[in-house]
Scaffold this active site. Structure first.
Site, mmCIF file in Angstrom:
data_model
loop_
_atom_site.group_PDB
_atom_site.id
_atom_site.type_symbol
_atom_site.label_atom_id
_atom_site.label_comp_id
_atom_site.label_asym_id
_atom_site.label_seq_id
_atom_site.Cartn_x
_atom_site.Cartn_y
_atom_site.Cartn_z
ATOM 1 N N GLU A 1 8.458 2.837 -7.198
ATOM 2 C CA GLU A 1 8.637 2.884 -8.646
ATOM 3 C C GLU A 1 9.681 3.869 -9.141
ATOM 4 O O GLU A 1 10.272 3.679 -10.196
ATOM 5 C CB GLU A 1 7.275 3.207 -9.299
ATOM 6 C CG GLU A 1 6.330 2.040 -9.137
ATOM 7 C CD GLU A 1 4.888 2.377 -9.461
ATOM 8 O OE1 GLU A 1 4.281 3.133 -8.683
ATOM 9 O OE2 GLU A 1 4.383 1.891 -10.461
ATOM 10 N N THR B 1 7.359 -5.398 -0.438
ATOM 11 C CA THR B 1 8.019 -4.100 -0.324
ATOM 12 C C THR B 1 8.295 -3.684 1.127
ATOM 13 O O THR B 1 9.109 -2.805 1.358
ATOM 14 C CB THR B 1 7.128 -3.031 -0.975
ATOM 15 O OG1 THR B 1 5.781 -3.262 -0.534
ATOM 16 C CG2 THR B 1 7.156 -3.135 -2.475
HETATM 17 MO MO1 MOS Z 1 2.777 -0.664 -9.813
HETATM 18 S S1 MOS Z 1 3.142 -0.842 -11.821
HETATM 19 O O1 MOS Z 1 1.434 0.442 -9.816
HETATM 20 O O2 MOS Z 1 2.411 -2.170 -9.220
#
Ligand code: MOS
Length: 738
Positions: free
Chosen positions: A696, A464
């Site tokens: 997310e 990420t």
């Molecule tokens: Mo995320 S589903 O908390 O990696």
């Protein structure tokens, strides 16, 4: 705080390592004398092992040993507590008994001198079963044994009475299938016992939780376990917690006295390492005659395993997104013969907002109000579920900005009314929403005599951009350029950092890193102003530090000279920062997706042709990686909308498309233009950077935005994910030909 590097968009500092193949992933480690374990997996979903015929496998070349329920060390259960730092999702130990609870469960592990020999021998293990009738899906589970109470339930007011007397109401049920995390890199463990100490390379989103779980399972102290996960080929939640393969590797290593590697084959990535469970969600909404919500009920059931209860909290957002006095949110589970489910990107919210935001669209239509206007009229100004103000909520601004850029005002409300040649165009929108979380964190920063900074924190970079934003924070405080900052993550020997999950890594880690940087500067100043120092006559607090220079009254010196003059290797800072104070504010992130779909009824082709997403996550630390996160989440949301579903044979609960060829995900060709608007409203109630986290939220609401656009194009409301073309192939309005 300097603004130059925070909020900029530098490229990933680990990018070169990754694209050149130099970044070591778990299975890239080959310690001396390493053996390889290969699993034998159950081919029934429910029953008992009656016999294991190992004779042929034992004669196979290179075989060292074969473990199974009759031949495996006795281990302990982990309490599986996140707060204690030892959580796993499947609490049953591998080979604990002769029971089989799901297809693809470990029933044996062959350890051999190399992968080829281990796999060849594993194929020669003959397993006999006494098979029971398996529970194959949610409907069968509910029918066979009903449901169990879940968690995260909520109620306020009287939703039943207010529904009964309302001007407009809807009552629909939405379903989502099992979706399976399919990161490029499969789960992998390389375990080595070094005397009384266990060392593990794992593809993990949480090295500290794995360390805690392994310590409990092997009955040793946590400081006897070390877990490293410097790079992972992503996880999407599937690698938050340790799965049985890691226990088999660690046990086999202790038994054989050799390092042992176990990689989970792709097929068993669908069975023994978690998945997003199947859900059935009933939504009952009602409004008054002006279209104000007066009743919301969101009742969901999800599948769980026979060994553990995993609750998919589908109503987590429903509690607080819309203003309404009468709300009921309930979660229940039902047991099926599948492995234990787990978090998958935006657990709860991703399937939950498919249902809620589809239902809101249906409610708006029922009340005769444009769905955008309906949302604007009903969004909550404070968190009514906790009776707290939001720390920062710009959902109306996000919705307006995205609508403007998308051109929502051109939408004509009648389904099938927007045509472009042989295609029918549909416009849909949905809200997105995710809780912002922040936990305690430690970090260490050293300003070294060679002019570099060295930063350690046990949190992980799961692809990420964590390496990069940590370097940005150090650069921000110290003024050192990124190329002189070394960031080390994903190792339990570093100061304690968070799980890489819940979108909380940025908000949790950066304040600790910044504080450690400031403490390193403090120590540097104290070295400089000590008796031996160059600024021995100056008080530490009068010394300034900027861009590597220590200065006082026109006298200036690079910090490396100060350290070198005293033969000091470094000035160091260690910090511990706390979690979020959730007593005064509700911390959440907000946004809106606008989707254009094109349906060509002549050839039954459906595609998403345009997406505009406006996301409000406070401040984005790195606009490049932040944008990447939203784009990736939108693509994953498209996959959820159109393709993703793990199918199980209803006769025997065996997965039928557990491979990369038949489990469909969105590919490059499925990707439309994705226009990401990042709002910039720093949330300083949350942390000094004003950052809430972004991993997310982008997937939440996406499938509903697609479903709403599909309805607008075709007049067909699809309440069952995925929205495959066959579900659209009847009763479609004919396009007008020019
Ligand atoms: Mo995320 S589903 O908390 O990696």
């Amino acid at each position: 705080m300097s603004d130059s590097i925070i909020g900029a968009g530098p490229r990933r500092i680990d990018g070169r390592l990754k694209v050149s193949g130099a970044a070591p992933y778990a299975a890239d480690h080959y310690p001396d004398n390493m053996a390889v374990g290969y699993g034998v997996f159950s081919t029934i979903a429910s029953g008992r092992i009656t016999n294991l015929d190992l004779s042929e496998a034992r004669r196979s070349p290179g075989v060292i040993d074969i473990y199974h329920h009759g031949h495996f060390p006795s281990l302990y259960h982990t309490p599986s507590s996140m707060m204690q730092g030892n959580k796993v999702e499947e609490t049953r130990l591998p080979f604990e008994d002769d029971r089989v609870y799901y297809e693809g469960q470990f029933v044996a592990l062959v350890v051999a001198d190399n992968l080829e020999n281990a796999r060849a021998a594993a194929y020669k293990v003959k397993v006999s079963y006494d098979e029971d009738q398996a529970i194959a899906n949610l409907d069968q589970g509910v029918k066979a044994h009903g449901t169990q109470k879940g968690k995260g339930n909520h109620s306020r007011g009287n939703p039943e009475a207010s529904f009964a007397g309302a001007a407009h109401s809807i009552d629909y049920t939405y379903t989502t299938p099992v979706e399976t995390h399919n990161p490029m890199e499969m789960h992998a463990t390389v375990a080595s016992w070094r005397g009384e100490r266990l060392h593990v390379y794992e593809s993990s989103q949480g090295v500290l939780q794995e360390k805690g779980a392994l310590a409990k399972i092997f009955g040793i102290a946590p400081n006897q376990v070390e877990v490293e996960s410097p790079f992972i080929g992503s996880g999407f939640g599937g690698k938050l917690w340790m799965w049985p393969h890691a226990v088999t590797a660690a046990a086999a290593s202790r038994e054989t006295g050799r390092p042992v590697q176990v990689v989970v084959p792709r097929q068993q990535m669908f069975t023994t390492t978690g998945h997003r469970p199947e859900t059935r969600q009933r939504l009952r909404l009602a409004t008054d005659d002006r279209g104000r919500l007066v009743s919301i009920r969101h009742e969901s059931i999800n599948t769980t395993s026979f060994t553990d209860q995993y609750v998919e909290t589908c109503g987590s957002v429903t509690k607080s997104l819309y203003s309404c006095d009468n709300v009921l949110v309930s979660h229940e589970t039902t047991r099926v013969n599948r492995g234990t489910p787990t978090s998958m990107r935006a657990p709860g919210a991703a399937p939950g907002l498919f249902a809620l935001e589809s239902a809101i669209d249906e409610m708006a239509n029922e009340a005769g109000i444009d769905p955008l206007e309906f949302r604007m009229n009903n969004y909550a100004d404070r968190d009514e579920s906790q009776d707290l103000p939001f720390s920062s909520n710009h959902i109306k601004d996000a919705t307006r900005q995205a609508a403007e850029k998308f051109g929502w005002s051109k939408r004509t409300p009648e389904p099938g009314s927007m045509r472009d040649g042989h295609e029918i165009v549909g416009y849909g929108m949905a809200a997105c929403n995710w809780e912002a979380m922040r936990f305690p964190c430690d970090a260490r920063v050293s300003l070294r005599a060679d002019g570099t900074a060295y930063v350690t924190c046990a949190t992980q970079d799961i692809g990420t951009g964590t390496y990069t934003i940590v370097a940005q924070a150090v650069s921000d405080v110290t003024g050192l350029p990124l190329e002189r900052i070394t960031v080390k993550l994903g190792d339990t020997s570093y100061p304690e950092g968070p799980l890489s999950g819940g979108s909380w890594t940025t908000a949790t880690t950066l304040p600790a890193v910044a504080e450690a940087s400031r403490k390193a500067i403090e120590q540097l100043k104290s070295h400089a102003t000590s008796g031996k120092g160059e600024f021995g006559d100056v008080a530490a607090e009068d010394l300034s530090f900027e861009n590597g220079q220590l200065s006082h009254n026109g006298r200036s010196m690079n910090y490396t000279e100060v350290l070198n003059a005293q033969r000091l290797a470094s000035a160091d800072g260690e910090a511990h920062t706390g979690g979020a104070d959730t007593s005064k504010y509700s911390f959440r992130s907000f946004g809106a997706h606008f989707v254009e779909v094109r349906w060509d009824p002549g050839i039954s082709n459906l595609r998403v042709s345009r997406v505009v997403s406006a996301i409000d996550v406070g401040r984005a630390i790195n606009t490049l990686t932040a944008r990447n996160q939203v784009e990736g989440a939108v693509v994953m949301g498209l996959g959820m909308a159109h393709f993703e579903a793990t199918d199980y044979d209803s006769r025997n609960a065996r997965p039928v498309n557990n491979n990369y060829a038949e489990y469909l995900v969105a590919t490059h060709a499925d990707q439309p233009e994705i226009d990401v608007i990042l709002l910039d409203n720093p949330d300083y109630e949350f942390n000094e950077y004003g950052a809430r986290g972004i991993g997310e939220i982008g997937i939440t609401g996406m499938a509903a935005a697609v479903a709403n656009a599909v309805y607008h194009a075709t007049g067909k409301r699809i309440r069952e994910l995925p929205i495959t073309k066959d579900k659209l192939m009847e009763n479609i309005p004919e396009p007008q030909r020019a």
